[in-house]
Design a protein around this motif. Structure first.
Motif, PDB file in Angstrom:
ATOM      1  N   GLY A 173      10.705 129.382 -20.915  1.00  0.00           N
ATOM      2  CA  GLY A 173      11.416 128.646 -19.867  1.00  0.00           C
ATOM      3  C   GLY A 173      10.604 128.048 -18.737  1.00  0.00           C
ATOM      4  O   GLY A 173      11.177 127.618 -17.736  1.00  0.00           O
ATOM      5  N   GLU A 174       9.279 127.975 -18.876  1.00  0.00           N
ATOM      6  CA  GLU A 174       8.495 127.470 -17.740  1.00  0.00           C
ATOM      7  C   GLU A 174       8.828 126.024 -17.425  1.00  0.00           C
ATOM      8  O   GLU A 174       8.794 125.598 -16.274  1.00  0.00           O
ATOM      9  CB  GLU A 174       6.994 127.616 -18.042  1.00  0.00           C
ATOM     10  CG  GLU A 174       6.095 127.489 -16.809  1.00  0.00           C
ATOM     11  CD  GLU A 174       5.709 126.062 -16.451  1.00  0.00           C
ATOM     12  OE1 GLU A 174       5.242 125.844 -15.319  1.00  0.00           O
ATOM     13  OE2 GLU A 174       5.865 125.158 -17.292  1.00  0.00           O
ATOM     14  N   GLU A 175       9.136 125.247 -18.471  1.00  0.00           N
ATOM     15  CA  GLU A 175       9.374 123.814 -18.274  1.00  0.00           C
ATOM     16  C   GLU A 175      10.789 123.550 -17.765  1.00  0.00           C
ATOM     17  O   GLU A 175      11.633 122.975 -18.442  1.00  0.00           O
ATOM     18  CB  GLU A 175       9.109 123.052 -19.583  1.00  0.00           C
ATOM     19  CG  GLU A 175       7.700 123.212 -20.141  1.00  0.00           C
ATOM     20  CD  GLU A 175       6.628 122.485 -19.321  1.00  0.00           C
ATOM     21  OE1 GLU A 175       6.967 121.803 -18.343  1.00  0.00           O
ATOM     22  OE2 GLU A 175       5.441 122.626 -19.685  1.00  0.00           O
ATOM     23  N   GLY A 176      11.050 124.019 -16.549  1.00  0.00           N
ATOM     24  CA  GLY A 176      12.300 123.659 -15.880  1.00  0.00           C
ATOM     25  C   GLY A 176      13.427 124.664 -15.953  1.00  0.00           C
ATOM     26  O   GLY A 176      14.465 124.453 -15.325  1.00  0.00           O
ATOM     27  N   GLY A 213       0.986 133.111 -20.449  1.00  0.00           N
ATOM     28  CA  GLY A 213       1.014 131.806 -21.118  1.00  0.00           C
ATOM     29  C   GLY A 213       2.467 131.516 -21.441  1.00  0.00           C
ATOM     30  O   GLY A 213       3.170 132.409 -21.908  1.00  0.00           O
ATOM     31  N   HIS A 214       2.931 130.300 -21.170  1.00  0.00           N
ATOM     32  CA  HIS A 214       4.348 130.042 -21.457  1.00  0.00           C
ATOM     33  C   HIS A 214       4.527 129.477 -22.857  1.00  0.00           C
ATOM     34  O   HIS A 214       3.693 128.714 -23.353  1.00  0.00           O
ATOM     35  CB  HIS A 214       5.031 129.207 -20.377  1.00  0.00           C
ATOM     36  CG  HIS A 214       4.557 127.795 -20.204  1.00  0.00           C
ATOM     37  ND1 HIS A 214       5.002 126.771 -20.993  1.00  0.00           N
ATOM     38  CD2 HIS A 214       3.705 127.244 -19.306  1.00  0.00           C
ATOM     39  CE1 HIS A 214       4.446 125.635 -20.590  1.00  0.00           C
ATOM     40  NE2 HIS A 214       3.640 125.896 -19.573  1.00  0.00           N
ATOM     41  N   THR A 215       5.624 129.877 -23.482  1.00  0.00           N
ATOM     42  CA  THR A 215       5.830 129.607 -24.904  1.00  0.00           C
ATOM     43  C   THR A 215       6.665 128.370 -25.166  1.00  0.00           C
ATOM     44  O   THR A 215       6.748 127.919 -26.315  1.00  0.00           O
ATOM     45  CB  THR A 215       6.519 130.819 -25.560  1.00  0.00           C
ATOM     46  OG1 THR A 215       7.666 131.160 -24.760  1.00  0.00           O
ATOM     47  CG2 THR A 215       5.585 132.011 -25.641  1.00  0.00           C
ATOM     48  N   ALA A 255      -3.427 132.416 -15.445  1.00  0.00           N
ATOM     49  CA  ALA A 255      -2.457 131.615 -16.204  1.00  0.00           C
ATOM     50  C   ALA A 255      -2.971 130.194 -16.342  1.00  0.00           C
ATOM     51  O   ALA A 255      -4.171 129.955 -16.311  1.00  0.00           O
ATOM     52  CB  ALA A 255      -1.089 131.680 -15.529  1.00  0.00           C
ATOM     53  N   GLU A 256      -2.028 129.252 -16.475  1.00  0.00           N
ATOM     54  CA  GLU A 256      -2.412 127.855 -16.712  1.00  0.00           C
ATOM     55  C   GLU A 256      -2.739 127.145 -15.384  1.00  0.00           C
ATOM     56  O   GLU A 256      -2.627 127.707 -14.314  1.00  0.00           O
ATOM     57  CB  GLU A 256      -1.235 127.126 -17.367  1.00  0.00           C
ATOM     58  CG  GLU A 256      -0.014 127.034 -16.456  1.00  0.00           C
ATOM     59  CD  GLU A 256       1.148 126.265 -17.064  1.00  0.00           C
ATOM     60  OE1 GLU A 256       0.917 125.354 -17.860  1.00  0.00           O
ATOM     61  OE2 GLU A 256       2.298 126.603 -16.729  1.00  0.00           O
ATOM     62  N   GLY A 257      -3.144 125.887 -15.494  1.00  0.00           N
ATOM     63  CA  GLY A 257      -3.216 125.048 -14.291  1.00  0.00           C
ATOM     64  C   GLY A 257      -4.612 124.667 -13.834  1.00  0.00           C
ATOM     65  O   GLY A 257      -4.759 123.850 -12.935  1.00  0.00           O
ATOM     66  N   LEU A 260      -2.311 121.695 -24.882  1.00  0.00           N
ATOM     67  CA  LEU A 260      -2.863 121.873 -23.527  1.00  0.00           C
ATOM     68  C   LEU A 260      -1.879 122.594 -22.618  1.00  0.00           C
ATOM     69  O   LEU A 260      -2.278 123.158 -21.596  1.00  0.00           O
ATOM     70  CB  LEU A 260      -3.191 120.504 -22.912  1.00  0.00           C
ATOM     71  CG  LEU A 260      -4.407 119.762 -23.472  1.00  0.00           C
ATOM     72  CD1 LEU A 260      -4.395 118.325 -22.975  1.00  0.00           C
ATOM     73  CD2 LEU A 260      -5.704 120.447 -23.056  1.00  0.00           C
ATOM     74  N   ASP A 261      -0.600 122.507 -22.945  1.00  0.00           N
ATOM     75  CA  ASP A 261       0.438 123.031 -22.045  1.00  0.00           C
ATOM     76  C   ASP A 261       1.531 123.658 -22.870  1.00  0.00           C
ATOM     77  O   ASP A 261       2.460 122.987 -23.240  1.00  0.00           O
ATOM     78  CB  ASP A 261       0.957 121.884 -21.165  1.00  0.00           C
ATOM     79  CG  ASP A 261       1.956 122.345 -20.129  1.00  0.00           C
ATOM     80  OD1 ASP A 261       2.115 123.560 -19.953  1.00  0.00           O
ATOM     81  OD2 ASP A 261       2.588 121.479 -19.508  1.00  0.00           O
ATOM     82  N   ASP A 262       1.470 124.914 -23.182  1.00  0.00           N
ATOM     83  CA  ASP A 262       0.536 125.879 -22.640  1.00  0.00           C
ATOM     84  C   ASP A 262       0.185 126.867 -23.740  1.00  0.00           C
ATOM     85  O   ASP A 262      -0.143 128.008 -23.475  1.00  0.00           O
ATOM     86  CB  ASP A 262       1.204 126.555 -21.431  1.00  0.00           C
ATOM     87  CG  ASP A 262       0.293 127.557 -20.744  1.00  0.00           C
ATOM     88  OD1 ASP A 262      -0.926 127.336 -20.703  1.00  0.00           O
ATOM     89  OD2 ASP A 262       0.805 128.588 -20.283  1.00  0.00           O
ATOM     90  N   LYS A 263       0.284 126.381 -25.007  1.00  0.00           N
ATOM     91  CA  LYS A 263       0.010 127.301 -26.112  1.00  0.00           C
ATOM     92  C   LYS A 263      -1.478 127.639 -26.207  1.00  0.00           C
ATOM     93  O   LYS A 263      -1.848 128.624 -26.846  1.00  0.00           O
ATOM     94  CB  LYS A 263       0.581 126.740 -27.420  1.00  0.00           C
ATOM     95  CG  LYS A 263       2.111 126.877 -27.400  1.00  0.00           C
ATOM     96  CD  LYS A 263       2.832 126.255 -28.552  1.00  0.00           C
ATOM     97  CE  LYS A 263       4.323 126.632 -28.473  1.00  0.00           C
ATOM     98  NZ  LYS A 263       5.131 125.886 -29.458  1.00  0.00           N
TER      99      LYS A 263
HETATM  100 ZN   LIG Z   1       2.689 124.453 -18.423  1.00  0.00          ZN
END
Ligand SMILES: [Zn+2]
Length: 467
Positions: A165-168, A99-101, A192-194, A131-134
């Protein structure tokens, strides 16, 4: 939310012996999971700058209170990744839960309430990251806690990665973990997410599991010409050269093709759709009808058009600075999302041929997510994801999904891991509301979130628990 008695009833019907001995009070655990999600949302880990270490410290403290050790791995001290592991007997390879923080930014004036308050209202939790992504961070953390509390005996290690750092900016997050610390997250499978379930008439109707995603491979078009006075027309006006190139690129109908995921997706959609829609899904690849079908997709449901091809979408134009000056240079960004098996260099050459103007240079962005083949839809993990979904949502059809966006699963898939994206179920109205990932008033329904935690738990138990 599912009560203990419902769960017991289901367990009696479930053949998997592993689940019988581990009972969970989902009312209590659900409330606990919601509290953690609210707390996670209240840490404003907007990327940039991220400050994900604060989230990692929170998760670390919660796990520590349960007697679960975890470790932080940081390329940048403010942007740590967290890894925890519950050990199994090693007879099978590990499962990695991610899960990205970090979260994307907000325009707070467009929100009902502070986007980082974690406000609960009418059965929803509001806030950036719900929803993204907690949601996945909280769900993964809860599953680790339950494994530990219930003393689950495991055939495989279960690893939890809360990555930054998932968001870019994956260089501080998944790239750092894959390149420098692969040994602590190496796994056979990843969740994971998605993914996303879709609720119709109060029931989960489709249950989407992300099995592959398109590759972001954007380019900048740079057009050059002779600068001059706006009162005098020139054949080599950079603005005109650029506009022509953008128009050609945008109108280009790239080659259509299916892969294992999209082929199964359309086949399963055809089986559940009303007849007038089903005929489209059935004839996606029919040479007699495909052009018409694709046109219908483009007009009415462009997502379906996008998953059939590498897509080329102009998103930014930067040309000129004064109304009476012809600039010497003009540029535009094409957001190109390639099919997972695309020949990247070959595609850029085809784009150059379509633009057909040597005055336009095509400058690709650096690659930040690697190419990876789709994850399988006939292995033990996908079958388990499917079986548990149908068990929890008897009316649901499980759909393997190719995401048009990109996630950190690209990096782990590129390492040979079979990776699957899940997410909470939402109604059609909710999906169309704008209250989604990256939107204003991002929110998750509490019952859908708790159901997702239970889903993840059951999948991990079925895949990992010893008989
Ligand atoms: Zn995400």
């Amino acid at each position: 939310m599912r009560s203990v008695s419902t769960l017991l009833f289901l367990l009696l019907l479930t053949p998997a012996a592993a689940q019988r001995s581990y009972l969970v009070d989902w009312d209590a655990v659900g409330a606990e999971a919601i509290d953690h999600l609210v707390e996670l949302v209240q840490i404003p880990s907007v990327n940039p700058p991220g400050n994900e270490t604060e989230v990692a410290e929170y998760v670390k403290a919660v796990l520590a209170a349960e007697g679960i050790e975890s470790r932080l791995y940081a390329l940048d001290p403010a942007r740590a990744n967290l890894v925890a592991r519950i050990e199994g007997n090693g007879s099978k390879q590990p499962i990695l839960i991610m899960g990205h923080t970090d979260v994307v930014g907000v325009q707070p004036e467009k929100w009902y309430a502070d986007p980082f308050s974690g406000m609960r209202q009418d059965g929803y939790i509001y806030g950036r990251g719900t929803l993204d992504d907690k949601d996945n961070v909280a769900a993964g953390m809860m599953v680790m806690i339950l494994l530990k509390r219930l003393g689950v005996e495991l055939d495989r290690d279960v690893i939890f990665l809360a990555e930054s750092g998932e968001e870019g900016t994956p260089d501080v997050g998944i790239n750092f973990m894959v390149e420098k610390h692969w040994d602590v997250i190496a796994a056979e499978y990843c969740i994971a997410e998605g993914g996303q379930g879709v609720i119709r008439d109060g029931k989960v109707h489709t249950f989407g599991v992300e099995t592959t995603e398109k590759m972001p491979r954007r380019v900048t078009l740079v057009a050059r010409g002779t600068p001059g006075h706006g009162s005098i027309p020139r054949l080599d006006n950079a603005v005109m050269i650029l506009a022509n190139a953008v128009a050609k690129a945008a109108a280009w109908q790239t080659e259509m093709r299916l892969n294992e995921t999209t082929e199964a997706y359309f086949r399963r959609m055809a089986a559940i759709a009303p007849p007038e829609e089903a005929v489209l899904y059935e004839n996606v690849a029919n040479p007699e009808m495909t052009d018409e079908v694709q046109q219908r997709f483009l007009e009415t449901f462009p997502y379906h058009y996008s998953i059939l091809r590498t897509s080329v979408v102009p998103t930014v134009i930067d040309a000129g600075f004064r109304r009476n000056v012809i600039p010497s240079e003009a540029s535009a960004i094409l957001d190109i999302r390639m099919l997972p098996d695309e020949d990247v260099e070959g595609f850029y050459q085809s784009l150059a041929a379509v633009i057909d103007d040597p005055r336009v240079e095509i400058v690709p962005e650096p690659i930040y997510r690697p190419a990876a083949p789709p994850s399988e839809i006939d292995n033990e993990m996908f079958q388990t994801l499917e079986r548990v979904a149908v068990d929890m949502y008897p009316e649901a059809t499980v759909l393997p999904i190719m995401s048009t966006g990109a996630t950190d699963m690209a990096q782990v898939r590129a390492k040979g891991v079979q990776a699957y994206g899940i997410g909470p179920a939402r109604t059609i109205a909710e999906i169309n509301s704008g209250f989604g990932a990256h939107g204003d008033n991002e929110r998750v329904a509490e019952d859908a979130f708790v159901s997702m935690v239970e889903y993840l738990w059951r999948v991990v138990l079925e895949m990992g628990a010893s008989d």
